[in-house]
Design an enzyme around this catalytic site. Structure first.
Site, PDB file in Angstrom:
ATOM      1  N   ASP A  95      53.503  41.941  40.252  1.00  0.00           N
ATOM      2  CA  ASP A  95      54.380  41.469  39.169  1.00  0.00           C
ATOM      3  C   ASP A  95      54.115  42.161  37.838  1.00  0.00           C
ATOM      4  O   ASP A  95      54.531  41.671  36.808  1.00  0.00           O
ATOM      5  CB  ASP A  95      54.277  39.946  39.023  1.00  0.00           C
ATOM      6  CG  ASP A  95      53.124  39.495  38.149  1.00  0.00           C
ATOM      7  OD1 ASP A  95      52.074  40.159  38.155  1.00  0.00           O
ATOM      8  OD2 ASP A  95      53.304  38.480  37.460  1.00  0.00           O
ATOM      9  N   GLU A  96      53.443  43.307  37.871  1.00  0.00           N
ATOM     10  CA  GLU A  96      52.976  43.864  36.610  1.00  0.00           C
ATOM     11  C   GLU A  96      52.996  45.402  36.627  1.00  0.00           C
ATOM     12  O   GLU A  96      52.627  46.007  37.626  1.00  0.00           O
ATOM     13  CB  GLU A  96      51.554  43.342  36.452  1.00  0.00           C
ATOM     14  CG  GLU A  96      50.792  43.819  35.298  1.00  0.00           C
ATOM     15  CD  GLU A  96      49.366  43.230  35.357  1.00  0.00           C
ATOM     16  OE1 GLU A  96      49.217  42.011  35.582  1.00  0.00           O
ATOM     17  OE2 GLU A  96      48.432  44.010  35.212  1.00  0.00           O
ATOM     18  N   ASP A 110      54.907  41.944  32.558  1.00  0.00           N
ATOM     19  CA  ASP A 110      54.339  41.046  33.571  1.00  0.00           C
ATOM     20  C   ASP A 110      55.279  39.854  33.762  1.00  0.00           C
ATOM     21  O   ASP A 110      55.687  39.216  32.793  1.00  0.00           O
ATOM     22  CB  ASP A 110      52.950  40.570  33.112  1.00  0.00           C
ATOM     23  CG  ASP A 110      52.244  39.748  34.170  1.00  0.00           C
ATOM     24  OD1 ASP A 110      51.296  40.267  34.785  1.00  0.00           O
ATOM     25  OD2 ASP A 110      52.636  38.583  34.385  1.00  0.00           O
TER      26      ASP A 110
HETATM   27  P1  TTP Z   1      49.710  36.731  37.381  1.00  0.00           P
HETATM   28  O1  TTP Z   1      50.649  37.682  36.731  1.00  0.00           O
HETATM   29  O2  TTP Z   1      48.280  36.794  37.006  1.00  0.00           O
HETATM   30  O3  TTP Z   1      50.154  35.226  37.101  1.00  0.00           O
HETATM   31  P2  TTP Z   1      51.614  34.579  37.109  1.00  0.00           P
HETATM   32  O4  TTP Z   1      52.683  35.612  37.161  1.00  0.00           O
HETATM   33  O5  TTP Z   1      51.681  33.561  38.199  1.00  0.00           O
HETATM   34  O6  TTP Z   1      51.652  33.795  35.742  1.00  0.00           O
HETATM   35  P3  TTP Z   1      51.725  34.413  34.266  1.00  0.00           P
HETATM   36  O7  TTP Z   1      52.989  33.874  33.667  1.00  0.00           O
HETATM   37  O8  TTP Z   1      50.520  33.908  33.569  1.00  0.00           O
HETATM   38  O9  TTP Z   1      51.741  35.904  34.405  1.00  0.00           O
HETATM   39  O10 TTP Z   1      49.782  36.904  38.955  1.00  0.00           O
HETATM   40  C1  TTP Z   1      50.960  37.301  39.620  1.00  0.00           C
HETATM   41  C2  TTP Z   1      51.037  36.639  40.972  1.00  0.00           C
HETATM   42  O11 TTP Z   1      49.895  36.994  41.769  1.00  0.00           O
HETATM   43  C3  TTP Z   1      51.023  35.119  40.900  1.00  0.00           C
HETATM   44  O12 TTP Z   1      52.328  34.584  40.702  1.00  0.00           O
HETATM   45  C4  TTP Z   1      50.439  34.745  42.234  1.00  0.00           C
HETATM   46  C5  TTP Z   1      49.490  35.891  42.566  1.00  0.00           C
HETATM   47  N1  TTP Z   1      48.109  35.455  42.259  1.00  0.00           N
HETATM   48  C6  TTP Z   1      47.376  34.852  43.272  1.00  0.00           C
HETATM   49  O13 TTP Z   1      47.843  34.698  44.398  1.00  0.00           O
HETATM   50  N2  TTP Z   1      46.112  34.416  42.976  1.00  0.00           N
HETATM   51  C7  TTP Z   1      45.545  34.558  41.727  1.00  0.00           C
HETATM   52  O14 TTP Z   1      44.384  34.135  41.519  1.00  0.00           O
HETATM   53  C8  TTP Z   1      46.315  35.197  40.710  1.00  0.00           C
HETATM   54  C9  TTP Z   1      45.749  35.364  39.317  1.00  0.00           C
HETATM   55  C10 TTP Z   1      47.593  35.620  41.016  1.00  0.00           C
HETATM   56 MG    MG Z   2      52.566  37.259  35.919  1.00  0.00          MG
HETATM   57 MG    MG Z   3      50.333  39.842  36.774  1.00  0.00          MG
END
Ligand code: TTP
Ligand code: MG
Ligand code: MG
Length: 352
Positions: free
Chosen positions: A110-111, A12
């Protein structure tokens, strides 16, 4: 040497949208960056998509109202999301990942879950995680985190704990002890509602739930309860699904009595659109088709759909098109409504 059954990696990206913005504008590094709706000096109405780790120190996080983020840190750099850029970057990352295994399941922009059972040992799997992280950093200049474990569930939790910019490894033998102290909401299938029910009976940690028998859990939560019984013992048999079916997100409401009340209909419909848009945003996904369903008195059910040429992240477009379809229903049929609903078909994440 003990051979492992299955080994799964969850990769991720760290603070994905905001990190891509930092990469594009290196002068942002070290400063709080918030990607999301326009804060309009604290009067903005949308939410935060994500924030970098500097901004998170102020308490800012995903899905928080943008007005609140502004209150917490008015000097942060606020940016609108550039979905096109994030999708392109995501594609590059997924291509790198696919170079390491044929069995990849992308679950958001992103995952991805990567089945590396061919590794046989956790040492070898950890090496793959390291190599993937290295290649993503070199080619895309972005950091990510990885969890390595005997199942998707364990890999996901291990990754969360390793964030940012880390690797967490939990072997099959360690899995049961690893989950015991965790909060119940870390378990798959335990969302806010289920958690509230469990907490009201003073079940707070995964270990607490182990006091319930398989039968108890099945009585309480049905099929999901049965899975929970195994999950709290560190076991999760869900597979890495390489062929992802076209998924959809939908919300619907049944009225207590059939209605033509314009205010009730319009307000309810807007609320449904907002809920669908919010869920899309949380999953970081694009949609290709919008469908509106109306059930009239006498259970007569109809749907109307609109499919776009290109996938879109535009929530305004979703609302506008859904509303058009809904208004057409209202004009064409004069009968009272029993149920209304909005659904979007997600665009496939991977190119065929
Ligand atoms: P995530 O992987 O949940 O979060 P992140 O990559 O920003 O941070 P982390 O380091 O904790 O993984 O989400 C991936 C992307 O999806 C995030 O950058 C933006 C989008 N997203 C939203 O637009 N709204 C949301 O509520 C979430 C959780 C994510
Ligand atoms: Mg992320
Ligand atoms: Mg994610």
């Amino acid at each position: 040497m003990v051979m492992a059954n299955r080994i799964i990696i969850l990769l991720d990206m760290d603070y994905f949208f905001a990190q891509v913005e930092e990469r594009e504008s290196p002068q942002f590094k070290g400063k709080p960056v918030v990607v999301g709706a326009d804060p309009k000096e604290g009067k903005g109405r949308g939410v935060v998509s994500t924030a970098n780790y500097v901004a998170r120190k102020y308490g800012i996080h995903s899905a928080m109202p943008i007005s609140k983020a502004w209150q917490l840190c008015p000097t942060a750099i606020f940016l609108p999301p550039n979905f096109e850029l994030y999708s392109r970057t995501s594609e590059n990352i997924m291509n790198i990942i696919r170079g390491f295994s044929d069995k990849v399941e992308q679950t958001s922009l992103d995952e991805a879950y990567i089945d590396v059972s061919f590794c046989k040992t956790y040492k070898a799997a950890e090496k793959i995680a390291k190599d993937m992280r290295k290649e993503i950093l070199e080619k895309e200049r972005l950091t990510c985190s990885c969890g390595v474990g005997p199942s998707k569930m364990i890999a996901k939790i291990a990754c969360e704990m390793a964030k940012p910019d880390g690797i967490g490894v939990v072997t099959e033998k360690e899995a049961e002890k690893f989950v015991e102290p965790l909060d119940i909401e870390k378990m798959p299938g335990i969302g806010q509602k289920t958690a509230a029910i469990l907490r009201s009976s003073n079940f707070q940690t995964v270990a607490d739930i182990k006091k319930l028998s398989e039968h108890d859990l099945e009585d309480l939560f049905g099929v999901r309860g049965k899975e929970m019984y195994f999950n709290v013992r560190g076991i999760d048999n869900s597979q890495v699904e390489t062929e992802r079916e076209a998924k959809s997100i939908g919300k619907e409401v049944t009225f207590e009595t059939d209605t033509r009340d314009p205010e009730l209909l319009v307000l309810t419909f807007e609320q449904l659109c907002r809920q669908v848009a919010q869920e899309l945003k949380e999953e970081g996904q694009a949609f290709k088709t919008v469908t509106v369903v109306c059930r009239f008195s006498g259970f007569e059910t109809h749907t109307k759909s609109k499919t776009f040429k290109e996938a879109s992240y535009d929530q305004g477009l979703l609302r506008a098109e859904a509303t058009k379809l809904f208004l057409r229903f209202l004009v064409e049929k004069q009968k009272p409504l029993r149920l209304i609903g909005v659904r979007v078909q997600l665009a496939p994440l991977t190119k065929a």
